[in-house]
Design a protein around this motif. Sequence first.
Motif, mmCIF file in Angstrom:
data_model
loop_
_atom_site.group_PDB
_atom_site.id
_atom_site.type_symbol
_atom_site.label_atom_id
_atom_site.label_comp_id
_atom_site.label_asym_id
_atom_site.label_seq_id
_atom_site.Cartn_x
_atom_site.Cartn_y
_atom_site.Cartn_z
ATOM 1 N N LEU A 286 4.924 -2.222 -6.108
ATOM 2 C CA LEU A 286 3.985 -2.795 -7.168
ATOM 3 C C LEU A 286 4.673 -3.667 -8.221
ATOM 4 C CD1 LEU A 286 2.770 -0.102 -5.904
ATOM 5 C CD2 LEU A 286 1.892 0.630 -8.265
ATOM 6 N N ALA A 287 4.283 -4.733 -8.605
ATOM 7 C CA ALA A 287 4.919 -5.602 -9.617
ATOM 8 C C ALA A 287 3.885 -6.325 -10.528
ATOM 9 C CB ALA A 287 5.635 -6.650 -8.672
ATOM 10 N N GLY A 288 4.606 -6.490 -11.540
ATOM 11 C CA GLY A 288 4.156 -7.597 -12.640
ATOM 12 C C GLY A 288 4.382 -8.820 -12.333
ATOM 13 N N ASN B 85 -0.217 -7.181 -9.950
ATOM 14 C CA ASN B 85 -1.009 -6.967 -10.935
ATOM 15 C C ASN B 85 -1.958 -8.379 -11.226
ATOM 16 O OD1 ASN B 85 -2.106 -6.274 -13.491
ATOM 17 N ND2 ASN B 85 -0.484 -7.413 -14.742
ATOM 18 N N THR B 86 -3.224 -8.103 -11.285
ATOM 19 C CA THR B 86 -4.098 -9.286 -11.668
ATOM 20 C C THR B 86 -4.767 -9.136 -12.822
ATOM 21 O OG1 THR B 86 -5.885 -8.060 -10.273
ATOM 22 C CG2 THR B 86 -4.346 -9.688 -9.171
ATOM 23 N N GLY B 87 -4.314 -8.148 -13.542
ATOM 24 C CA GLY B 87 -5.015 -7.721 -14.675
ATOM 25 C C GLY B 87 -4.904 -8.888 -15.945
ATOM 26 N N LEU C 132 0.778 -13.021 -10.072
ATOM 27 C CA LEU C 132 0.776 -13.472 -8.794
ATOM 28 C C LEU C 132 1.592 -14.765 -8.549
ATOM 29 C CD1 LEU C 132 -2.768 -12.741 -7.315
ATOM 30 C CD2 LEU C 132 -0.803 -11.339 -7.193
ATOM 31 N N ASP C 133 1.356 -15.738 -9.407
ATOM 32 C CA ASP C 133 2.023 -17.108 -9.594
ATOM 33 C C ASP C 133 3.518 -17.028 -9.728
ATOM 34 O OD1 ASP C 133 -0.301 -18.285 -8.913
ATOM 35 O OD2 ASP C 133 -0.753 -18.964 -11.163
ATOM 36 N N PRO D 29 11.237 -3.063 -12.230
ATOM 37 C CA PRO D 29 11.264 -2.857 -13.745
ATOM 38 C C PRO D 29 10.060 -3.743 -14.673
ATOM 39 C CG PRO D 29 13.096 -4.319 -13.253
ATOM 40 C CD PRO D 29 12.425 -3.740 -11.645
ATOM 41 N N SER D 30 8.852 -3.404 -13.834
ATOM 42 C CA SER D 30 7.829 -4.124 -14.868
ATOM 43 C C SER D 30 7.282 -3.464 -15.765
ATOM 44 C CB SER D 30 6.636 -4.441 -13.599
ATOM 45 O OG SER D 30 7.039 -5.349 -12.746
ATOM 46 N N ASN D 31 6.412 -4.006 -16.646
ATOM 47 C CA ASN D 31 6.042 -3.392 -17.629
ATOM 48 C C ASN D 31 5.306 -2.050 -17.206
ATOM 49 O OD1 ASN D 31 3.828 -2.656 -20.015
ATOM 50 N ND2 ASN D 31 4.766 -4.634 -20.947
ATOM 51 N N PRO D 32 5.528 -0.951 -17.802
ATOM 52 C CA PRO D 32 5.011 0.211 -17.280
ATOM 53 C C PRO D 32 3.212 0.385 -17.755
ATOM 54 C CG PRO D 32 6.507 0.773 -19.183
ATOM 55 C CD PRO D 32 6.410 -0.746 -18.803
ATOM 56 N N VAL D 33 3.123 -0.384 -18.875
ATOM 57 C CA VAL D 33 1.485 -0.152 -19.302
ATOM 58 C C VAL D 33 0.650 -1.254 -18.677
ATOM 59 C CG1 VAL D 33 0.117 -0.047 -21.505
ATOM 60 C CG2 VAL D 33 2.555 0.864 -21.442
ATOM 61 N N VAL D 34 0.936 -2.626 -19.231
ATOM 62 C CA VAL D 34 0.111 -3.747 -18.599
ATOM 63 C C VAL D 34 0.283 -4.328 -17.582
ATOM 64 C CG1 VAL D 34 -0.555 -4.072 -21.374
ATOM 65 C CG2 VAL D 34 1.471 -5.501 -19.976
ATOM 66 N N SER D 35 1.486 -3.874 -16.885
ATOM 67 C CA SER D 35 1.527 -4.266 -15.489
ATOM 68 C C SER D 35 1.592 -2.987 -14.029
ATOM 69 C CB SER D 35 2.901 -4.980 -15.129
ATOM 70 O OG SER D 35 2.842 -6.113 -15.962
#
Lengths: 323, 323
Positions: free
Chosen positions: A6-8, A39-41, A55-56, A207-213
């Motif tokens: 999973l990734a931001g 993540n696409t949020g 994604l970019d 190590p992506s953002n645990p909340v918003v990613s």
Amino acid sequence: MRITALAGGVGGARFLRGLRTHLDRSPGLADTELTIIGNTGDDISLFGLRVCPDLDTLLYTLGGGIHEGQGWGRADESHRLLGELAAYGAVPQWFTLGDLDFGTHVVRSQWLGQGLSLSEVTTRLARRWGLPDQRITLLPMSDSPVETHVVVEDEDGQRAIHFQEWWVRYQASIPAQRFQAVGMDRATAAPGVLDAIRGADVVLLPPSNPVVSIGIILGVPGVRDALRGTTAPVVGVSPLIGGMPVRGHADACLAAIGVESTAAAVAGLYEDFLDGWLVAPEDEASVRLPRATVRSRPLLMTDTDAAADIAGAALDLARELAA
Amino acid sequence: MRITALAGGVGGARFLRGLRTHLDRSPGLADTELTIIGNTGDDISLFGLRVCPDLDTLLYTLGGGIHEGQGWGRADESHRLLGELAAYGAVPQWFTLGDLDFGTHVVRSQWLGQGLSLSEVTTRLARRWGLPDQRITLLPMSDSPVETHVVVEDEDGQRAIHFQEWWVRYQASIPAQRFQAVGMDRATAAPGVLDAIRGADVVLLPPSNPVVSIGIILGVPGVRDALRGTTAPVVGVSPLIGGMPVRGHADACLAAIGVESTAAAVAGLYEDFLDGWLVAPEDEASVRLPRATVRSRPLLMTDTDAAADIAGAALDLARELAA
């Protein structure tokens, strides 16, 4: 081997580039298939075009087109088009879009407008960046538009603003009251997402953002259940070192949801499915998890080699857990 | 004084810039209001964006942003975004779009997507280019999409292609069988167009393409009747010198509709409303019109001064006819 991650954006992309480097260098691992659920949020419509920042960043980083210094956007970028939009009075101007980067947004918007799903569009974009040749599949978490909004309160009162406005324009300096994943109630996981988790040999949380990613991806219906149900070890890498994010504003995001800014508290967000947790040496003493195995090592991704070593350590932990 | 002009792209734009220069230099004429009715039959959707080549050429020429050498597009242009689209495999690549030019197409498409009409969008674009300050109003001929298609026949058989493909990609080298103004049956004149013709003191036809520029505008319901009915003298400037277009492919367009490539034959296309016809000296002897007054003078628009002199001569003829 099949690895699913999973990734931001920046942190996730750098970790995964390191992971791919590690796999390619390791005897018997070069054939490993890597599936990334992005993540696409963070996605936002700007100037009528659909922009998918995470994604970019993944595409550009894995494809060799990233601006290394800033971690997002294209290397050797120019900003002539954005200057024209400013001259026409078009807003917002706080989100920097370069001429090369605009190419991605224009073609993505065109393809979406032709009726292709975001998954299909992402597959096409990934081809240009050579991801299939690297045995990397990039999936958006969902084909349904989901946008993270931030409820903030300042002298103008309480209001919800797009995540990008909070993150980029205000640099997360306005305290966030809470986050809303607008559209999540109608969202479903994109094709392949749940199967990639269920069928993986290893699942990694960079190590992506645990909340918003990561947190937003976990909100996609079925994703959390798939993580709980998968037979693969789920290993995460702490995004905090000594309680501080290396970059970004994870601390501000954690504060908004009432979670301490510590490696232990972040692991707590994943406790129902996390099997292994890689933390920095300075955090090791403070992390005691009831269910997950903790290992420590330096986590600063100073360059691709360092990221490769960290990814290798995460993979070692996963194999230890699977054994 | 109120002058209304019908116009295509390069030739029309250069003539009208000359006209504005002439008006500003002439005692008592600086206050003249100039309304331009621009051809939108050349419009095309590329990469999901709406491109209006003739309106843009008018905006850039009158606003000081045109690439003087080529007559269209922006000065000091770059083409980085288009290169990205090529890298993504997006087509067509035969229509050159620059990074600055893309700004216009992005913002236009955004505003159209928000529900603004093409007239409203054009008013906004014109503001940036300083047209109101020059007492120039630019109107698209219609707010309804109209696209000129060209029926061609070659080894692939008979087919209809977009005008731009014929004009730009094939440089009008495939013989055209006929032109189709797709959407014209549902089109109406844009707000202000018919009133601008009816209420003008002078109506001018710049040396624009008589078939695919002026001819398309004349096909908009009500335009031809307004030209027949206006009390203003209608004066045209021949787009042919010695039977040849100065630039563009008017001769190929005339051939397609079975009209001779002569100044006299072009005037014949306008015979139901034309009052004055300005031709080049080499064509004077061959032009005998039953209804319109013919004058001759050199028509080569070598620079803005030359265009101003030609426009002044057209205006002199109009005043002679009104007297």
